[in-house]
Design a protein around this motif. Structure first.
Motif, PDB file in Angstrom:
ATOM      1  N   ILE A  15      38.622  42.037  39.469  1.00 14.35           N
ATOM      2  CA  ILE A  15      38.750  40.600  39.192  1.00 14.35           C
ATOM      3  C   ILE A  15      40.142  40.092  39.542  1.00 14.35           C
ATOM      4  CG2 ILE A  15      38.708  38.782  37.436  1.00 14.35           C
ATOM      5  CD1 ILE A  15      36.820  40.340  35.813  1.00 14.35           C
ATOM      6  N   ASP A  16      40.189  38.999  40.249  1.00 14.43           N
ATOM      7  CA  ASP A  16      41.324  38.095  40.325  1.00 14.43           C
ATOM      8  C   ASP A  16      40.730  36.717  40.587  1.00 14.43           C
ATOM      9  OD1 ASP A  16      40.814  37.981  43.140  1.00 14.43           O
ATOM     10  OD2 ASP A  16      42.148  39.691  43.440  1.00 14.43           O
ATOM     11  N   LEU A  17      41.563  35.693  40.619  1.00 10.81           N
ATOM     12  CA  LEU A  17      41.031  34.342  40.721  1.00 10.81           C
ATOM     13  C   LEU A  17      40.285  34.085  42.038  1.00 10.81           C
ATOM     14  CD1 LEU A  17      40.805  31.827  39.001  1.00 10.81           C
ATOM     15  CD2 LEU A  17      42.982  31.040  39.966  1.00 10.81           C
ATOM     16  N   PRO A  18      40.793  34.503  43.194  1.00 12.44           N
ATOM     17  CA  PRO A  18      40.036  34.273  44.424  1.00 12.44           C
ATOM     18  C   PRO A  18      38.672  34.962  44.434  1.00 12.44           C
ATOM     19  CG  PRO A  18      42.335  34.719  44.950  1.00 12.44           C
ATOM     20  CD  PRO A  18      42.160  35.017  43.489  1.00 12.44           C
ATOM     21  N   ARG A  19      38.608  36.188  43.950  1.00 13.15           N
ATOM     22  CA  ARG A  19      37.318  36.884  43.954  1.00 13.15           C
ATOM     23  C   ARG A  19      36.370  36.311  42.911  1.00 13.15           C
ATOM     24  NH1 ARG A  19      39.162  43.120  43.923  1.00 13.15           N
ATOM     25  NH2 ARG A  19      40.909  42.212  42.777  1.00 13.15           N
ATOM     26  N   ALA A  20      36.909  35.856  41.782  1.00 18.73           N
ATOM     27  CA  ALA A  20      36.063  35.193  40.789  1.00 18.73           C
ATOM     28  C   ALA A  20      35.418  33.949  41.399  1.00 18.73           C
ATOM     29  CB  ALA A  20      36.887  34.825  39.551  1.00 18.73           C
ATOM     30  N   ARG A  21      36.209  33.151  42.084  1.00 19.83           N
ATOM     31  CA  ARG A  21      35.669  31.949  42.708  1.00 19.83           C
ATOM     32  C   ARG A  21      34.625  32.291  43.772  1.00 19.83           C
ATOM     33  NH1 ARG A  21      41.476  28.769  43.240  1.00 19.83           N
ATOM     34  NH2 ARG A  21      41.332  27.582  41.281  1.00 19.83           N
ATOM     35  N   ALA A  22      34.884  33.309  44.543  1.00 23.76           N
ATOM     36  CA  ALA A  22      33.952  33.685  45.614  1.00 23.76           C
ATOM     37  C   ALA A  22      32.602  34.123  45.062  1.00 23.76           C
ATOM     38  CB  ALA A  22      34.566  34.798  46.462  1.00 23.76           C
ATOM     39  N   GLY A  23      32.612  34.782  43.904  1.00 29.67           N
ATOM     40  CA  GLY A  23      31.375  35.311  43.344  1.00 29.67           C
ATOM     41  C   GLY A  23      30.716  34.443  42.300  1.00 29.67           C
ATOM     42  N   GLY A  24      31.344  33.329  41.947  1.00 33.05           N
ATOM     43  CA  GLY A  24      30.787  32.474  40.909  1.00 33.05           C
ATOM     44  C   GLY A  24      31.132  32.914  39.503  1.00 33.05           C
ATOM     45  N   LEU A  25      32.120  33.813  39.342  1.00 35.47           N
ATOM     46  CA  LEU A  25      32.530  34.246  38.008  1.00 35.47           C
ATOM     47  C   LEU A  25      33.325  33.116  37.364  1.00 35.47           C
ATOM     48  CD1 LEU A  25      32.606  36.473  35.859  1.00 35.47           C
ATOM     49  CD2 LEU A  25      34.717  37.309  36.926  1.00 35.47           C
TER      50      LEU A  25
END
Length: 345
Positions: A40-50
Motif C-alpha cells: 500500500i501507498d497512495l498511488p497504488r491505493a488510487r489505482a486499485g480503488g482502495l
C-alpha cells in the motif's frame, strides 16, 4: 485494470509498521508519492480503488523467534507504548502533509465524505493492546487522539487475554479466555464506543466477549475454518454468532488462511479468496462479509501483487455471481454500517 474501480474500504492493513521499519528517509513522503516495496501507498491505493481502511498499529515482539510451542513472545510494555505513539504520529503526519488526500476518520460520516471526495479514509486501529496497561489510562488518551477500533490481542498472551497462536491444522480453541483486566477493557471499549476486533482472539476469549460486549461482533481479518483448518480462522458457530449480533467478518488475503493445505504459497488463486467470501455470504448473509486484506502484514496471492490489483478480486467476485449491489456491500457499505453501529452502540 478498471477505469473506475469499485471503492474498497478494507478492514486491516499494516502499512504503518512497514513504513516505520522500512528504512530510508521520510516515510510520509514514501507513502504519499509511492514506492516499489510493500502493498500500500497512495498511488497504488488510487489505482486499485482502495478508498481507505483500518490502519493498524501493531508492535512486534522484541524477538520474533517462536518458542518451543511455536508461539510468539510478548513485547515489553514500555516499548509497546512508545512504538504505538510513534506510529500514531506517523499516521497523523501523513494526513497533515497529504494536502487533503488522506483523512483520519473518527465517524462513519467522515468515511463517507472521504470516499465521496477521493480522500483515503484512514481509521486509527490498534492490533494487540500491549500499549494499554491494566489501569486503561492510555486507552482514554488514545481514544481522544482518534483511536476508534482495537484488537485486545495479537497471536500471543498479554495482560488482557490469550491470543490464538498460529497453528495448522488446529481449532481456535487454544488456551484460556479473558483476564479480569481484559473484561475491564471490553467494558471500557463499549463505553468509549471503540470497536472491539476479534481477529487473533482464541475461542474462549471470543465467547467471553460475545457474552460481555454490547456491540456487534467483528473479526476484521479472519477467514472460514471449514475451508481452511487454521487456528486463526472462524468456526461456523462463531460465524453464526457474528450474524446474530449484526457483526462482520473481513476476509484476510493471506494465503495461509485461504488454502486447505496450510502451505504459504504465493501462487494461490484469487478464486480461493472468492470461495471464503461466498461461504460467509451463503451461511450468514451478504451483510456480514467484507474485506480485511492484511496488506503489508501477510503473503497475498501473487497475481494480485498489491493494492493496485484489487480490481482483479472485484472481477473474480463478479464472475462468481455477485451483482453490483452485493459488490458495494462487500466493498465498503458493510464496513461503514458496522462501524457506525459499533460507534453508536
Amino acid at each position: 485494470m478498471l477505469n473506475n474501480p469499485l471503492p474498497i474500504f478494507d478492514g486491516h492493513n499494516d502499512v504503518l509498521l512497514r513504513l516505520r521499519r522500512g528504512g530510508g528517509n521520510d516515510p510520509v513522503k514514501r507513502f504519499i508519492e509511492g514506492e516499489e516495496t510493500g502493498h500500500i501507498d497512495l498511488p497504488r491505493a488510487r489505482a486499485g480503488g482502495l478508498a481507505g481502511g483500518l490502519c493498524a498499529i501493531y508492535v512486534p515482539s522484541p524477538s520474533m523467534t517462536k518458542d518451543a510451542n511455536g508461539d510468539y513472545p510478548t513485547p515489553l510494555q514500555p516499548d509497546a507504548l512508545n512504538e504505538t505513539l510513534a506510529m500514531a504520529r506517523l499516521l497523523f503526519d501523513i494526513e497533515a502533509r497529504s494536502q487533503g488526500a488522506v483523512t483520519v476518520c473518527r465517524t462513519a460520516d467522515d468515511i463517507r465524505r472521504s470516499i465521496e471526495t477521493g480522500s483515503f479514509a484512514a481509521v486509527f486501529h490498534i492490533e494487540g493492546a500491549e500499549a494499554v496497561a491494566a489501569d486503561l489510562d492510555a486507552l482514554h488518551v488514545l481514544h481522544q487522539a482518534g483511536l476508534r477500533t482495537l484488537g485486545p490481542v495479537w497471536s500471543r498472551p498479554n495482560v488482557f487475554a490469550y491470543g490464538v497462536p498460529f497453528r495448522y491444522p488446529s481449532s481456535p480453541d487454544i488456551g484460556p479466555g479473558l483476564t479480569d483486566a481484559g473484561r475491564d477493557l471490553i467494558r471500557a471499549c463499549n463505553e468509549l464506543k471503540i470497536m472491539v476486533d476479534l481477529s487473533h482472539m482464541n475461542e474462549a476469549g471470543f465467547w467471553e466477549i460475545a457474552k460481555l460486549s454490547k456491540a456487534p461482533l467483528v473479526a476484521s481479518h479472519s477467514n472460514v475454518h471449514a475451508l481452511c483448518n487454521h487456528s486463526r480462522n472462524l468456526t461456523d458457530r462463531q460465524l453464526d454468532a457474528i450474524r446474530d449480533t449484526g457483526g462482520l467478518a473481513g476476509i484476510n488475503f493471506g494465503v495461509l488462511f485461504l488454502r486447505d493445505d496450510g502451505v504459504k504459497d504465493p501462487n494461490t488463486s484469487i478464486d480461493l479468496l472468492v470461495r471464503h467470501v461466498a461461504y460467509i455470504a451463503e451461511r450468514i448473509g451478504i451483510e456480514h462479509v467484507a474485506l480485511g486484506s492484511d496488506f503489508d502484514g501477510t503473503t497475498i496471492p501473487a497475481e494480485m501483487k498489491d493494492a493496485a490489483g484489487l480490481p482483479l478480486l472485484v472481477e473474480a467476485l463478479r464472475k462468481h455471481g455477485f451483482n453490483d449491489a452485493e459488490l458495494k456491500k462487500i466493498g465498503h457499505e458493510n464496513w461503514i454500517s458496522v462501524l457506525e453501529r459499533s460507534w453508536a452502540a
